[in-house]
Design an enzyme around this catalytic site. Structure first.
Site, mmCIF file in Angstrom:
data_model
loop_
_atom_site.group_PDB
_atom_site.id
_atom_site.type_symbol
_atom_site.label_atom_id
_atom_site.label_comp_id
_atom_site.label_asym_id
_atom_site.label_seq_id
_atom_site.Cartn_x
_atom_site.Cartn_y
_atom_site.Cartn_z
ATOM 1 N N GLY A 1 0.813 -1.211 0.000
ATOM 2 C CA GLY A 1 0.000 0.000 0.000
ATOM 3 C C GLY A 1 0.849 1.265 0.000
ATOM 4 N N LYS A 2 2.152 1.123 0.042
ATOM 5 C CA LYS A 2 3.002 2.322 0.097
ATOM 6 C C LYS A 2 3.077 2.977 -1.287
ATOM 7 C CE LYS A 2 5.793 0.778 4.011
ATOM 8 N NZ LYS A 2 5.662 1.784 5.071
ATOM 9 N N HIS B 1 7.328 -8.416 3.359
ATOM 10 C CA HIS B 1 7.466 -7.052 2.839
ATOM 11 C C HIS B 1 8.534 -6.942 1.738
ATOM 12 C CE1 HIS B 1 4.840 -6.137 6.012
ATOM 13 N NE2 HIS B 1 5.696 -5.810 6.953
HETATM 14 C C1 BG6 Z 1 5.623 -4.740 10.461
HETATM 15 C C2 BG6 Z 1 6.627 -5.487 11.286
HETATM 16 O O1 BG6 Z 1 4.960 -5.614 9.590
HETATM 17 O O2 BG6 Z 1 6.268 -3.732 9.725
HETATM 18 C C3 BG6 Z 1 7.375 -4.537 12.202
HETATM 19 O O3 BG6 Z 1 5.961 -6.481 12.083
HETATM 20 C C4 BG6 Z 1 7.958 -3.385 11.415
HETATM 21 O O4 BG6 Z 1 8.413 -5.223 12.900
HETATM 22 C C5 BG6 Z 1 6.904 -2.749 10.506
HETATM 23 O O5 BG6 Z 1 8.426 -2.410 12.355
HETATM 24 C C6 BG6 Z 1 7.529 -1.741 9.581
HETATM 25 O O6 BG6 Z 1 6.544 -1.063 8.857
HETATM 26 P P1 BG6 Z 1 6.828 0.414 8.289
HETATM 27 O O7 BG6 Z 1 5.625 0.725 7.479
HETATM 28 O O8 BG6 Z 1 7.000 1.289 9.493
HETATM 29 O O9 BG6 Z 1 8.085 0.308 7.489
#
Ligand code: BG6
Length: 474
Positions: free
Chosen positions: A185-186, A241
């Site tokens: 979604g980013k 991710h």
């Molecule tokens: C989450 C993880 O899915 O994503 C976390 O469980 C992490 O450990 C986070 O901090 C990071 O998300 P973003 O959007 O802040 O990069």
């Protein structure tokens, strides 16, 4: 757009994810006018015994700083139901509340639209899905749909993920399931497809020396040690991710239809070769085990660098270096494409570094190219400079929506493009399961690193071995 009653049911409404992500995203969607109709209702469900007002006040407390007067109205569209996750009473009550709302609006055909958001630990997904299936499906007489949003972790390895998929798959069809990976979604992740396939000059150029996909955080696992220790950085960040960013590696889909895009993603994941032990560096930051919820002898990595090799015509010989770590020196997520050296380089002695194309997802979304130019002035020397597209400057005043906001809206609209399909999930687990089992069995151990550092030096050595040439200032 569809009209009529829409019920958004947040299960686990009193938990951390709902508080930090789900409700703020709903609030933002409301603020932007997507949920303003009085036929939209938000239901919270959890075990905690609280009232509608308690839930409203909790949400209000969390987002008070951003709250506008007009959104006060939103709170009248929120209701709370308390109940357990594996017995029928609570879910029957929930169904009754939703139905009352649907009927009270004299709803027309297609008006029983129910979006269940499971802000819950995965262990309760099967019973909760069973209960929804049994007690809370959309009303057949009103038509509409039932959709289920689930959050990672989807299992712990291939076997458990397949089991979970099968359990849920018996209850709901794939088009009803929305597996969230919020990285999809980013803003800049959503831009990847456009960048790759709408720009003529990237087509031939997408031939490079190595590609790095990096996630760094400058804080540790504070407060989440218990959860984290069970999963580790590969399951928490890399297998989901970072692997989703394989969008940079996929071939052009037949069309923009979600199924066509997801077909290409699956293909590229299926082309990944088995990971070699010598192309993995694991780390654990000093002090991680001081967390009382973390076992004293924990072997869980909080850092990992893993080289993936994709066996297809385009990517043969180009390492994909996936790197993620907690408690490092900065917070950053980026894709870094490093190009080969210029053949027959006549500026050799003044060479500043290789060309790179960097897509920075966060913080401060940007895309920039590192290139060599003549140092302005009378001398003939070269310097590395940037062609820089910084979103803040270029799109001043344009608010970039939060990942969760966008994804919830996609769910309402029934667009599955940015969600993980079952075969994609399987392919992702196939890549990492052998390595994860070796770590779980204690056959591979993390190296210690200083909090606030770049991670173990061995990771930089692995990067260099994979072909990455460190450039100035990085
Ligand atoms: C989450 C993880 O899915 O994503 C976390 O469980 C992490 O450990 C986070 O901090 C990071 O998300 P973003 O959007 O802040 O990069």
């Amino acid at each position: 757009p569809e009209t009529g009653c829409l019920s958004i049911i947040v299960l686990g409404a009193s938990g951390d994810l709902a508080k930090k992500k789900t409700f703020p995203a709903l609030y933002n969607l409301y603020r932007r006018g997507f949920l303003q109709s009085n036929e939209v209702y938000i239901f919270g469900y959890a075990r905690t015994k609280i009232s509608d007002d308690d839930l409203r006040n909790r949400i209000r407390g969390d987002i008070l700083a951003k709250m506008l007067q007009s959104t006060l109205k939103m709170y009248q569209q929120i209701k709370y139901v308390s109940g357990s996750y594996d017995t029928e009473d609570g879910f029957r009550l929930l169904d009754k509340e939703i139905s009352e709302h649907e009927v009270s609006k004299n709803s027309a055909e297609g008006s029983s639209r129910r979006l269940f958001y499971l802000a819950l630990p995965p262990s309760v997904y099967p019973p909760v899905c069973r209960m929804i299936r049994k007690c809370c499906m959309n009303r057949a007489d009103l038509g509409g749909w039932t959709r289920i949003v689930i959050e990672k972790p989807f299992g712990k390895d291939l076997e458990s993920a397949e089991k979970l998929s099968a359990q849920i798959g018996e209850l709901f069809e794939e088009p009803q399931l929305y597996r969230i990976d919020h990285y999809l979604g980013k803003e800049l992740v959503q831009n990847l497809l456009v960048l790759r396939f709408a720009n003529r000059f990237f087509l031939p150029l997408w031939n490079r020396d190595n590609i790095q996909i990096v996630f760094r955080e400058d804080f540790g696992t504070e407060g989440r040690g218990g959860y984290f220790d069970e999963y580790g950085i590969i399951r928490d960040i890399i297998q989901n991710h970072l692997l989703q960013l394989c969008l940079v590696a996929m071939e052009k889909p037949v069309s923009l239809k979600p199924e066509h895009i997801r077909d290409e993603k699956v293909k590229v994941l299926q082309s990944v070769l088995p990971i070699k032990d010598e192309e993995v560096v694991l780390g654990q930051y000093e002090g991680y085990r001081d967390d009382p919820t973390v076992p004293d002898h924990s072997n869980t990595p909080t850092f990992a660098t893993v080289v993936l090799r994709i066996h297809n015509e385009r990517w043969e010989g180009v390492p994909f270096i996936l790197k993620a770590g907690k408690a490092l020196n900065s917070r950053k997520a980026e894709i870094r494409v490093q190009f080969k050296d210029v053949p027959g380089d006549i500026f050799k002695c003044q060479k500043q570094g290789r060309n790179e194309f960097v897509i920075r997802l966060q913080p401060s979304e940007a895309m920039y190219m590192k290139l060599t130019v003549k140092q302005p002035g009378l001398e003939m020397s070269t310097v590395q400079s940037e062609l820089d597209l910084s979103y803040k400057q270029r799109y001043q005043g344009v608010a970039i929506p939060e990942a969760y906001e966008r994804l919830i809206l996609d769910t309402i609209r029934g667009d599955q493009q940015h969600f993980v399909r079952r075969d994609e999930l399987k392919a992702a687990w196939e890549i990492f399961t052998p390595l994860l089992h070796r770590i779980d069995d204690g056959e591979m151990k993390p190296l210690q690193y200083q909090p606030g550092s770049r991670g173990p030096v061995e990771a930089d050595e692995l990067l260099a071995k994979a072909g990455y040439v460190q450039t100035h200032g990085y």
